[in-house]
Every structure is written in C-alpha cells, then in structure tokens.
Design a protein around this motif. Structure first.
Motif, PDB file in Angstrom:
ATOM      1  N   THR A 151     -10.100 -15.912   0.583  1.00  0.00           N
ATOM      2  CA  THR A 151     -10.018 -14.518   0.150  1.00  0.00           C
ATOM      3  C   THR A 151     -11.163 -13.696   0.700  1.00  0.00           C
ATOM      4  OG1 THR A 151      -8.932 -15.181  -1.904  1.00  0.00           O
ATOM      5  CG2 THR A 151      -9.903 -12.973  -1.850  1.00  0.00           C
ATOM      6  N   ASN A 152     -12.390 -14.216   0.581  1.00  0.00           N
ATOM      7  CA  ASN A 152     -13.560 -13.541   1.111  1.00  0.00           C
ATOM      8  C   ASN A 152     -14.597 -14.582   1.503  1.00  0.00           C
ATOM      9  OD1 ASN A 152     -14.781 -14.326  -1.345  1.00  0.00           O
ATOM     10  ND2 ASN A 152     -14.194 -12.386  -2.311  1.00  0.00           N
ATOM     11  N   CYS A 349       0.969   0.527   0.190  1.00  0.00           N
ATOM     12  CA  CYS A 349       2.236  -0.045   0.626  1.00  0.00           C
ATOM     13  C   CYS A 349       3.296   0.125  -0.468  1.00  0.00           C
ATOM     14  CB  CYS A 349       2.074  -1.528   0.946  1.00  0.00           C
ATOM     15  SG  CYS A 349       0.849  -1.896   2.216  1.00  0.00           S
ATOM     16  N   THR A 354       2.875  -6.590   0.768  1.00  0.00           N
ATOM     17  CA  THR A 354       1.513  -6.852   1.217  1.00  0.00           C
ATOM     18  C   THR A 354       1.237  -6.007   2.453  1.00  0.00           C
ATOM     19  OG1 THR A 354       2.093  -8.640   2.747  1.00  0.00           O
ATOM     20  CG2 THR A 354       1.723  -9.237   0.414  1.00  0.00           C
ATOM     21  N   SER A 355      -0.023  -5.984   2.840  1.00  0.00           N
ATOM     22  CA  SER A 355      -0.406  -5.181   4.013  1.00  0.00           C
ATOM     23  C   SER A 355       0.311  -5.633   5.275  1.00  0.00           C
ATOM     24  CB  SER A 355      -1.924  -5.265   4.219  1.00  0.00           C
ATOM     25  OG  SER A 355      -2.615  -4.728   3.130  1.00  0.00           O
ATOM     26  N   TRP A 356       0.349  -6.929   5.514  1.00  0.00           N
ATOM     27  CA  TRP A 356       0.988  -7.423   6.729  1.00  0.00           C
ATOM     28  C   TRP A 356       2.507  -7.293   6.650  1.00  0.00           C
ATOM     29  CZ3 TRP A 356      -1.007  -7.805  11.312  1.00  0.00           C
ATOM     30  CH2 TRP A 356      -2.380  -8.085  11.473  1.00  0.00           C
ATOM     31  N   PRO A 372      -3.218  -3.179   8.965  1.00  0.00           N
ATOM     32  CA  PRO A 372      -3.124  -3.761   7.628  1.00  0.00           C
ATOM     33  C   PRO A 372      -4.457  -3.674   6.888  1.00  0.00           C
ATOM     34  CG  PRO A 372      -2.161  -5.212   9.270  1.00  0.00           C
ATOM     35  CD  PRO A 372      -2.912  -4.151  10.024  1.00  0.00           C
ATOM     36  N   SER A 374      -5.587  -5.402   4.441  1.00  0.00           N
ATOM     37  CA  SER A 374      -6.208  -6.684   4.089  1.00  0.00           C
ATOM     38  C   SER A 374      -7.179  -7.152   5.154  1.00  0.00           C
ATOM     39  CB  SER A 374      -5.134  -7.748   3.865  1.00  0.00           C
ATOM     40  OG  SER A 374      -4.332  -7.897   5.034  1.00  0.00           O
ATOM     41  N   PRO A 378     -10.715  -8.104   0.887  1.00  0.00           N
ATOM     42  CA  PRO A 378      -9.742  -8.375  -0.181  1.00  0.00           C
ATOM     43  C   PRO A 378      -9.269  -7.129  -0.914  1.00  0.00           C
ATOM     44  CG  PRO A 378     -11.919  -9.265  -0.725  1.00  0.00           C
ATOM     45  CD  PRO A 378     -11.946  -8.893   0.714  1.00  0.00           C
ATOM     46  N   GLU A 381      -6.037  -5.232   0.397  1.00  0.00           N
ATOM     47  CA  GLU A 381      -4.670  -5.728   0.275  1.00  0.00           C
ATOM     48  C   GLU A 381      -3.792  -4.698  -0.451  1.00  0.00           C
ATOM     49  OE1 GLU A 381      -1.849  -6.990   1.166  1.00  0.00           O
ATOM     50  OE2 GLU A 381      -2.800  -8.972   1.308  1.00  0.00           O
ATOM     51  N   GLY A 382      -2.582  -4.538   0.070  1.00  0.00           N
ATOM     52  CA  GLY A 382      -1.661  -3.574  -0.518  1.00  0.00           C
ATOM     53  C   GLY A 382      -1.768  -2.180   0.069  1.00  0.00           C
ATOM     54  N   TYR A 383      -2.601  -2.020   1.100  1.00  0.00           N
ATOM     55  CA  TYR A 383      -2.750  -0.732   1.772  1.00  0.00           C
ATOM     56  C   TYR A 383      -2.618  -0.918   3.284  1.00  0.00           C
ATOM     57  CZ  TYR A 383      -4.736   1.260  -2.544  1.00  0.00           C
ATOM     58  OH  TYR A 383      -4.936   1.695  -3.826  1.00  0.00           O
TER      59      TYR A 383
END
Length: 408
Positions: A151-152, A349, A354-356, A372, A374, A378, A381-383
C-alpha cells in the motif's frame, strides 16, 4: 562481483508515467489507426514564445562564432540569471533573498530527487499523500524506507490530503525531519493560504525540520490569498528549501531549466546556518556541470517584462483548458477538485471504480488517457488526475468523448 544498490530493489515495480505509456501503447497496438487523446502526463504542448525563443536563438548565434563562444559556466548557474531571480522574488513576491541563494538546474524534478542526498539516511520523511512520485521514490533510494508493504512505504509519514480537509494536510503528529510539500498541488490542484502554510513553518522551526517546497506551478495562481513562494511566510528562510521551474510557465519541459532556493539561513540539527547551503553547493560542483547556457539565456528572457507577459498568456491558455475540462466533467456528474489556480483537475472515479479501472475504461471507450490517482500514493486511490496540457482542439475533443461515454 558488483552488488547493486539494494534500495533500488525496494521500489515498487513500474514508475507511474512509463506504466501509463506502456498501457497506452498496448492499446494502440491492438487498435491501429485510432487516435488517443492525452490528458495524462503534464507535458506542455504550445510553442516556446517569440521573445524567449529569440533569446535562445541569439545565444546559439554567439556559440556559433569562435570569438563569442563559451563553454562551461558556473555550476551554480549564470550570475545574470541568479540575479534576475533574486530581483523577481523581490518585485513579484516582496521576498528578500540573495542571488547566491539561487542554484540553477536542469529542472525541478532533478532537484526534488537530488536534494535528499544532503540528509542522513536515518531521517524520518513526511510526504503529502497523494504526492508527486519522485519525492517518495528518491527517498526510498536514499535508504529511508524499509520496504513497500503493498500500500505504501514503511518508515515514511504520509500526510493524508482528502476532500474533508480540502486536500491540505495537517502538520505531522510527532517529530519528522524532512517534509515535502507542493502547492499548487500536483496532483490535486489544491492551493494553500498563508495561515495554513504558517502552521508547517512553525512546526518545522519548533522541531528543527526542513521543508522541501515544490512551487513549480506558482504562476497558475490567479486568485488572491494563496501562497506563491514559501518565503512569504515569516521564518521560512530558516527551515525551507524551495524548488521551481520554467517548465510549466515558459514551456521548458523539453528545454530543461529550473532552480532551487537554498538560503544560507536554513538550519539543520547538526549544522548551523550556512551548512545546508554549503553542502548543496558542494554537491552541485561535484555532480553537475551547470544547466545549458542556451536554456539559461531563455530563462533570463522569461524573467524580462516581455517574457513575463508571454508566460502569463501561455499559462492563461492552459488555465482555459482546465476550465473546459472541469466544467465538462462536472456536467456529467463527476466530482472534481482543482482546475482553478492549477493546471490539474482531480476527478473522483464514478461508480466505485478504482483509479486504474477508470483509466482503462476511459482509454478503451473514450480513447482518452488520464493519470490514475493511486500512482500518487494510497490516498489517491479512487481518483484520476486530468491534465490541461494539450492543444485546445484536442482538449475539447477529449472532453466531448468523455461526456459521450461516461455517466457520473
């Protein structure tokens, strides 16, 4: 047997922008003849403006004659350009710095990656989340993370920026040593007020931290009340290094020219005022032979009254694109941030993608490339990040294609 730097092996596979290029090429190979509309990577598209281009042509003419040819320049940058930047900060921002506080480079990305070399591998690093990937990746290579956990990166402090806090993070909880900030922000487009930035400066002074402040998009701020250089904040010259560039206001993404401001007054825990300035000077003299003298001639012209007028017009063009994109996306129900005082639109999104997933959907159906979220951390994600860098006709076509194929 030679051993590689194992910190490189700690990097998560695939830098964001080459992965975008790989997926885009794979789609084009499967769909020959289909035009892709690119609103992804922040690469400028409009021509170098006349006054600035002429200055570089004139420099080439000087280099083409033996009697006026020049070779290596100062590693720190041409004195005339450093002096012009000093004068620009005084006239434009009301900030007093010295000419030798400015170090000319081949771009903000290089400085953002290289500046971490001045600091111990044991330093604790805080980054905005989401953030431009080079801040994180360069510090991973510098040995400040114990690895990627899926994740990070372990060991880093992530300062989450989200819709609840207006994409302006809170100061760190507990002590950190290096803080990376970028405003106007890449990727979210957020801008920061003086009172908000003062909290970070006060934190850094109290904790003897150093802020690395990326101001590469400062020229996009058109509304009053937002900070264009961190040195507008009292005390910042004791705790902040600023990075900037001619890429996004003068169209120098390929020409390559930027600068870092490293005031002699910046302090570190194991060195008084002047130490960081001296070490950066040493680093540049050791590893860098100076920016292109042709590019520096262009940079000097960009700071002249004629050049500044041309740069403002160029920035206005991209801000016009941003307005078209934001209004277009919002018209189909997408939630958008940024796009004002910034060339980037940060779009949520739709339908829980998900972003991708949204990236792939837009590429497949609308034939539009975005970035994307993400890939910026982390919290991204979603943008997706939508860039206003493009020819106006292509931006309009991309927005119309998205409107036809996407429903928020």
């Amino acid at each position: 047997m030679a051993f590689v730097n194992e910190n490189f092996l700690s990097l998560a596979s695939g830098y964001l922008f080459p992965e975008i290029a790989r997926r885009t090429k794979a789609w084009q190979d499967k769909n020959p003849g289909q035009k892709v509309l690119r609103l992804g990577i922040g690469n400028t598209t409009e021509a170098i403006t006349p006054h600035i281009a002429k200055a570089m042509h004139d420099k080439i003419d000087l280099l083409s004659r033996r009697e006026t040819y020049t070779g290596y320049g100062d590693e720190q940058g041409d004195t005339a350009l450093r002096t012009a930047l000093r004068d620009f900060y005084r006239s434009e921002y009301g900030v007093v710095l010295e000419a030798d506080d400015f170090f000319i480079s081949d771009g903000a990305k290089s400085d953002a990656a290289n500046i971490q070399e001045l600091f111990s591998p044991s330093m604790v690093v805080a980054v905005q989340d989401p953030a431009y990937p080079v801040y994180v990746d360069s510090n991973v290579v510098g040995g400040r993370s114990t690895g990627y956990n899926g994740t990070n990166y372990d060991g880093f402090v992530y300062l989450e920026s989200n819709s609840s806090n207006g994409f302006i993070p809170d100061v760190p909880q507990g002590k950190v040593d290096l803080i990376y900030l970028c405003f106007p922000n890449n990727p979210t487009g957020a801008v920061i007020t003086r009172s908000q930035l003062k909290r970070f400066v006060d934190y850094a002074l109290e904790n003897r931290s150093v802020i690395i402040y990326d101001a590469a998009y400062a020229d996009y701020i058109r509304e009053p009340g937002y900070v264009r250089t961190i040195y507008e904040i009292e005390g910042a010259s004791r705790c902040a290094i600023e990075i900037n560039s001619f890429s996004k206001n003068a169209g120098f993404t390929g020409v390559r020219l930027g600068w870092a401001v490293v005031p002699r007054t910046v302090e570190s825990e194991n060195g008084g005022p002047g130490t960081i300035h001296r070490l950066w000077n040493r680093r540049q003299c050791t590893f860098f032979n100076g920016a292109s003298n042709i590019a520096q001639a262009g940079g000097l012209a960009a700071l002249s009254p004629e050049g500044r007028a041309e740069c403002r017009k160029l920035v206005d063009y991209y801000l016009g694109n941003a307005d078209i994109i934001k209004k277009g996306l919002e018209s189909i129900g997408l939630v958008c941030y940024g796009g004002v005082n910034s060339p980037y639109i940060w779009a949520r999104c739709p339908h829980g993608m998900t972003s991708w997933e949204f990236f792939d959907y837009l590429l497949e159906h609308a034939h539009v490339v975005v970035t994307p979220g993400s890939g910026f951390g982390p919290a991204g994600e979603g943008y997706v990040r939508v860039s206003s860098y493009g020819h106006r006709e292509d931006v309009v076509a991309a927005v119309e294609s998205i409107k036809e194929h996407v429903h928020g």
